[in-house]
Design a protein around this motif. Structure first.
Motif, mmCIF file in Angstrom:
data_model
loop_
_atom_site.group_PDB
_atom_site.id
_atom_site.type_symbol
_atom_site.label_atom_id
_atom_site.label_comp_id
_atom_site.label_asym_id
_atom_site.label_seq_id
_atom_site.Cartn_x
_atom_site.Cartn_y
_atom_site.Cartn_z
ATOM 1 N N ILE A 15 3.691 4.308 5.465
ATOM 2 C CA ILE A 15 5.011 3.861 5.026
ATOM 3 C C ILE A 15 4.874 2.912 3.842
ATOM 4 O O ILE A 15 3.991 2.051 3.822
ATOM 5 N N ASN A 16 5.752 3.072 2.853
ATOM 6 C CA ASN A 16 5.740 2.226 1.662
ATOM 7 C C ASN A 16 7.094 1.527 1.522
ATOM 8 O O ASN A 16 7.944 1.919 0.726
ATOM 9 N N PRO A 17 7.334 0.455 2.318
ATOM 10 C CA PRO A 17 8.634 -0.233 2.235
ATOM 11 C C PRO A 17 8.792 -0.932 0.891
ATOM 12 O O PRO A 17 7.825 -1.399 0.299
ATOM 13 N N ALA A 18 10.015 -0.978 0.421
ATOM 14 C CA ALA A 18 10.294 -1.581 -0.881
ATOM 15 C C ALA A 18 10.570 -3.073 -0.727
ATOM 16 O O ALA A 18 11.488 -3.483 -0.010
ATOM 17 N N PHE A 19 9.748 -3.878 -1.403
ATOM 18 C CA PHE A 19 9.955 -5.323 -1.476
ATOM 19 C C PHE A 19 9.976 -5.683 -2.967
ATOM 20 O O PHE A 19 8.970 -6.140 -3.521
ATOM 21 N N PRO A 20 11.125 -5.473 -3.652
ATOM 22 C CA PRO A 20 11.191 -5.613 -5.110
ATOM 23 C C PRO A 20 10.767 -6.975 -5.633
ATOM 24 O O PRO A 20 10.289 -7.092 -6.764
ATOM 25 N N ALA A 21 10.924 -8.020 -4.831
ATOM 26 C CA ALA A 21 10.578 -9.356 -5.311
ATOM 27 C C ALA A 21 9.071 -9.544 -5.471
ATOM 28 O O ALA A 21 8.627 -10.450 -6.186
ATOM 29 N N LEU A 22 8.278 -8.694 -4.828
ATOM 30 C CA LEU A 22 6.819 -8.809 -4.927
ATOM 31 C C LEU A 22 6.358 -7.987 -6.133
ATOM 32 O O LEU A 22 5.843 -6.871 -6.005
ATOM 33 N N LYS A 23 6.544 -8.547 -7.301
ATOM 34 C CA LYS A 23 6.296 -7.833 -8.553
ATOM 35 C C LYS A 23 4.841 -7.380 -8.666
ATOM 36 O O LYS A 23 3.919 -8.176 -8.534
ATOM 37 N N GLY A 24 4.679 -6.077 -8.899
ATOM 38 C CA GLY A 24 3.341 -5.543 -9.130
ATOM 39 C C GLY A 24 2.508 -5.353 -7.869
ATOM 40 O O GLY A 24 1.338 -4.970 -7.951
ATOM 41 N N ILE A 25 3.083 -5.617 -6.698
ATOM 42 C CA ILE A 25 2.348 -5.485 -5.445
ATOM 43 C C ILE A 25 3.036 -4.426 -4.578
ATOM 44 O O ILE A 25 4.228 -4.531 -4.293
ATOM 45 N N SER A 26 2.288 -3.422 -4.202
ATOM 46 C CA SER A 26 2.801 -2.361 -3.331
ATOM 47 C C SER A 26 2.205 -2.538 -1.939
ATOM 48 O O SER A 26 0.987 -2.689 -1.803
ATOM 49 N N ILE A 27 3.073 -2.497 -0.945
ATOM 50 C CA ILE A 27 2.639 -2.688 0.443
ATOM 51 C C ILE A 27 2.755 -1.371 1.207
ATOM 52 O O ILE A 27 3.764 -0.663 1.093
ATOM 53 N N TYR A 28 1.726 -1.053 1.955
ATOM 54 C CA TYR A 28 1.688 0.181 2.738
ATOM 55 C C TYR A 28 1.367 -0.151 4.190
ATOM 56 O O TYR A 28 0.511 -0.995 4.474
ATOM 57 N N LEU A 29 2.057 0.548 5.090
ATOM 58 C CA LEU A 29 1.884 0.331 6.523
ATOM 59 C C LEU A 29 1.485 1.661 7.169
ATOM 60 O O LEU A 29 2.271 2.610 7.180
ATOM 61 N N LYS A 30 0.277 1.728 7.677
ATOM 62 C CA LYS A 30 -0.190 2.912 8.398
ATOM 63 C C LYS A 30 0.400 2.854 9.808
ATOM 64 O O LYS A 30 0.046 1.983 10.603
ATOM 65 N N ASP A 31 1.321 3.783 10.113
ATOM 66 C CA ASP A 31 2.123 3.676 11.324
ATOM 67 C C ASP A 31 1.450 4.365 12.514
ATOM 68 O O ASP A 31 1.692 5.539 12.793
ATOM 69 N N GLU A 32 0.624 3.603 13.229
ATOM 70 C CA GLU A 32 -0.092 4.140 14.375
ATOM 71 C C GLU A 32 0.766 4.183 15.645
ATOM 72 O O GLU A 32 0.324 4.704 16.665
#
Length: 376
Positions: free
Chosen positions: A45-62
């Motif tokens: 999962i790649n939730p959008a957190f626009p305030a975190l400029k230049g940082i992409s967060i991914y969650l492996k959903d086990e």
């Protein structure tokens, strides 16, 4: 003179005499591998957190595994390991020391193979996990002192002539860390087409330490620049052992974050593959679980909160340094199992856990990119 072992006059033993349960073994491995093909790849999962400029967060959903947690992978590996080493055969009673999720997954596989299963666990284990184990046909044996789960499980296995699965010893050796669609290979394959395909950090909390060991070994084996951060919790000894280099440290108190944190340094904990460790306060873990749950529109467990809190602290450090890239962590299990604890105001009050201040800081950080500077 003919060597006795090669004497043609000696009757060759029949296949039945060599291995009376070989047919059962073939069938059992086939059933376990079929389950692996059905459930190996979980969503990234790649939730959008626009305030975190230049940082992409991914969650492996086990949490989407058939038994609802990351431990589904471990349980399947432990069963294959036990069968292929000759420890598990037709009718073997299986015993495990577990705080819950591993036992739920093992009960599922025991039912799949029609084997008796006994989970040895602290009396404080959530009722939802106990109910799940019993619905899957397993039975639960409770101990009042969490540190006694190991010896009790081993004793029950001995008394029943069964097999102690021993997740805390075998987690790091039962999984093929080089590949074979383990969690690390799956995650990096899913990341391949993302804007930052090689994560700067993978963040993982430690229960057995086996998943962290698999990820850390895989990163090194693939010669990747990714670094591994392991998050620890209160009343757990992993952080102090990593910091001091002392593997003999113990704790008399159990972890409040089910599934992670241990009172002793488990054999599956491999500090040499870890680049950084963080200790996360329990109140911060639970607050982070609430924040992430609200933004995903579904509940996640406390260990996922530990992961998410540590990941956001690393993200805050990257923003302060002006660094861009991707960060990956895991959703270990769903939060519905903790409705009567982490999501129950009365339980939080009884534990003297006020999550509001941390929750406000986390919400502010995700909305504005500020607010965690003093913590990171």
């Amino acid at each position: 003179m003919t060597h006795p072992a090669c004497d043609d006059s000696t009757p060759f033993p029949s296949a039945q005499a060599v291995s009376p349960d070989r047919d059962w073994v073939f069938r059992a491995i086939d059933l376990l591998q079929c389950d692996g093909r059905r459930s190996a790849d979980t969503h990234l999962i790649n939730p959008a957190f626009p305030a975190l400029k230049g940082i992409s967060i991914y969650l492996k959903d086990e949490s989407t595994h058939p038994t609802g947690s990351l431990k589904h992978r471990l349980a399947r590996s432990l069963f294959l390991y036990g069968i292929c080493n000759g420890h598990i055969s037709r009718g073997t009673t299986l015993v495990e020391a577990s705080s819950g999720s591993t036992a739920v997954s093992e009960a599922y596989f025991a039912r799949l193979l029609d084997l008796p299963f006994i989970a040895v666990m602290p009396r404080s284990t959530s009722s939802a996990k106990v109910d799940a184990i019993e619905r899957l046909g397993g039975s639960c044996h409770f101990v009042d002192e969490p540190a006694r789960v190991y010896e009790t499980a081993a004793a029950i296995a001995g008394e029943t002539g069964g097999h102690y699965l021993d997740q805390f010893t075998n987690a790091e050796r039962a999984t093929d860390w080089r590949g074979n669609n383990n969690i690390a290979e799956s995650t990096f394959r899913q990341m391949a087409s993302e804007p930052h395909p090689v994560p700067r950090w993978v963040v993982m909390s430690a229960g057995t330490g086996g998943t962290a060991a698999t990820i850390g070994r895989y990163i090194r084996f693939q010669n990747l620049s990714t670094r591994l951060c392991v998050a620890d919790v209160e009343n757990s000894v992993f952080f102090d052992s990593y910091r001091t280099g002392d593997p003999a440290i113990t704790s008399a108190r159990p972890s409040r974050i089910e599934g992670v944190g241990r009172p002793r340094v488990e054999p599956s904990f491999v500090p040499g593959v870890i680049d950084r460790m963080l200790r996360i306060p329990d109140v911060a873990s639970i607050a982070a679980a609430h924040v992430l749950s609200e933004r995903l529109f579904r509940r996640v467990g406390g260990s996922t909160g530990t992961n998410f809190m540590a990941l956001l602290l690393i993200a805050a450090g990257m923003m302060r340094e002006g660094t861009q890239g991707s960060l990956v962590t895991l959703i270990c299990d769903a939060g519905d199992r903790y409705a009567s604890t982490y999501y129950e105001p009365g339980w939080l009050a009884a534990q003297k856990l006020d999550i509001a201040p941390y929750k406000a800081k986390l919400d502010r950080f995700l909305d504005t990119g500020t607010g965690l500077e003093e913590l990171s």
